[in-house]
Write a protein that holds these residues in place. Sequence first.
Motif, PDB file in Angstrom:
ATOM      1  N   TYR A 138       5.275   6.588   2.549  1.00 45.91           N
ATOM      2  CA  TYR A 138       3.936   7.162   2.589  1.00 45.91           C
ATOM      3  C   TYR A 138       3.056   6.290   3.486  1.00 45.91           C
ATOM      4  N   ALA A 139       2.064   6.913   4.127  1.00 42.01           N
ATOM      5  CA  ALA A 139       1.147   6.146   4.967  1.00 42.01           C
ATOM      6  C   ALA A 139      -0.193   6.855   5.027  1.00 42.01           C
ATOM      7  N   VAL A 140      -1.211   6.108   5.425  1.00 42.75           N
ATOM      8  CA  VAL A 140      -2.549   6.673   5.594  1.00 42.75           C
ATOM      9  C   VAL A 140      -3.232   5.922   6.724  1.00 42.75           C
ATOM     10  N   LEU A 141      -4.028   6.643   7.508  1.00 39.21           N
ATOM     11  CA  LEU A 141      -4.848   6.007   8.529  1.00 39.21           C
ATOM     12  C   LEU A 141      -6.085   5.425   7.857  1.00 39.21           C
ATOM     13  N   ARG A 142      -6.333   4.164   8.134  1.00 38.33           N
ATOM     14  CA  ARG A 142      -7.476   3.469   7.553  1.00 38.33           C
ATOM     15  C   ARG A 142      -8.724   3.711   8.412  1.00 38.33           C
ATOM     16  N   PRO A 143      -9.940   3.464   7.862  1.00 37.02           N
ATOM     17  CA  PRO A 143     -11.160   3.645   8.650  1.00 37.02           C
ATOM     18  C   PRO A 143     -11.073   2.920   9.991  1.00 37.02           C
ATOM     19  N   ALA A 144     -11.573   3.566  11.024  1.00 28.84           N
ATOM     20  CA  ALA A 144     -11.418   3.062  12.384  1.00 28.84           C
ATOM     21  C   ALA A 144     -12.434   1.988  12.724  1.00 28.84           C
ATOM     22  N   ARG A 145     -12.122   1.246  13.765  1.00 28.25           N
ATOM     23  CA  ARG A 145     -13.075   0.279  14.310  1.00 28.25           C
ATOM     24  C   ARG A 145     -13.041   0.386  15.832  1.00 28.25           C
ATOM     25  N   ALA A 146     -14.164   0.106  16.460  1.00 23.95           N
ATOM     26  CA  ALA A 146     -14.237   0.112  17.918  1.00 23.95           C
ATOM     27  C   ALA A 146     -13.648  -1.194  18.439  1.00 23.95           C
ATOM     28  N   ILE A 147     -12.604  -1.103  19.256  1.00 23.87           N
ATOM     29  CA  ILE A 147     -12.007  -2.314  19.810  1.00 23.87           C
ATOM     30  C   ILE A 147     -12.494  -2.567  21.234  1.00 23.87           C
ATOM     31  N   ARG A 148     -13.050  -1.517  21.864  1.00 23.64           N
ATOM     32  CA  ARG A 148     -13.683  -1.683  23.168  1.00 23.64           C
ATOM     33  C   ARG A 148     -14.831  -0.700  23.283  1.00 23.64           C
TER      34      ARG A 148
END
Length: 303
Positions: free
Chosen positions: A286-296
Amino acid sequence: MKSLTLSALIGSHPLGALASFGLLRLVSAIDPLAKLAFVQRDDWIASLESSVVTDEAKLIEVLSHWLKTNDLDEALGWATDVRMERSAYVKALDKAITASPSVRSEFLSSLVADGAVDTQKGLVKPSAFYMVSGQQSFLGGLREILAQARTSPEAIFQEAVFGPWRYRVRSHSLGWDPNTERLHALRSFAPTSEKPSCIAGAVLLAFWALPTMPAMSNEGRPQTIGFARRGRDQYFCWPIFSKPIDAPELTTLLQVGAKGWRCGQGLRSGIEAVFESSKFVFGQGYAVLRPARAIRSRSVVSG
């Protein structure tokens, strides 16, 4: 060309971005000149430019009609699950291609990293967007969402595209929506006793985007466009662009990857930011995408 703000499709959210990409791909079937961009409000909001889909009512009409066609049935009806014996996969792909270049062949070839096989079970390895396991089924889960969406398509897409997101459909979001991760520490009862919910229209549109980011095999190892590895961890990465682009341009942009989005230490013209969402794997697959962050971004550079 008129511009239509898609207020619920937030570019900094992995499901919002995926749904935006899928929506452009869908609208382009009736308006090849349609374009997508992101405009900055409190966040990055998707904006559609089209001379055919010119207002909210027309877009909801187009999306609702899409659910009445057999396109999604074709894309989802070729197997019980994506993970299957390679011989069965090749047979299904050959059949789809022989019938004619079709919706089914697009998804068959994008959802499986052909050439990458699980040595223990002999099953083909799926796209990195495949985040289910156990009793959950990727194709089956989507078919369940589709069946529920067809009971009230206008309301489903109104929520997905223009909001607010209220999570009224009781089904799994396939791991693409960080908002639906059910953490033990943040609840007064076990998440396993809670029925999952999703934004059905957004999940279906996100699924429609997957042929732009196909899986492939590199020396027998699965790779999926849009995903990067750092050590043992995987991250889904995508660009935010303020310059409107059409569907072929979007496909090219996504497939050149992060290196193609850069210009020196900054970003190429028209690209405002790059976001990443970690793919958190738990249990047995099982997997889930975690809240995103701006890397650039044009104001911040990191990583």
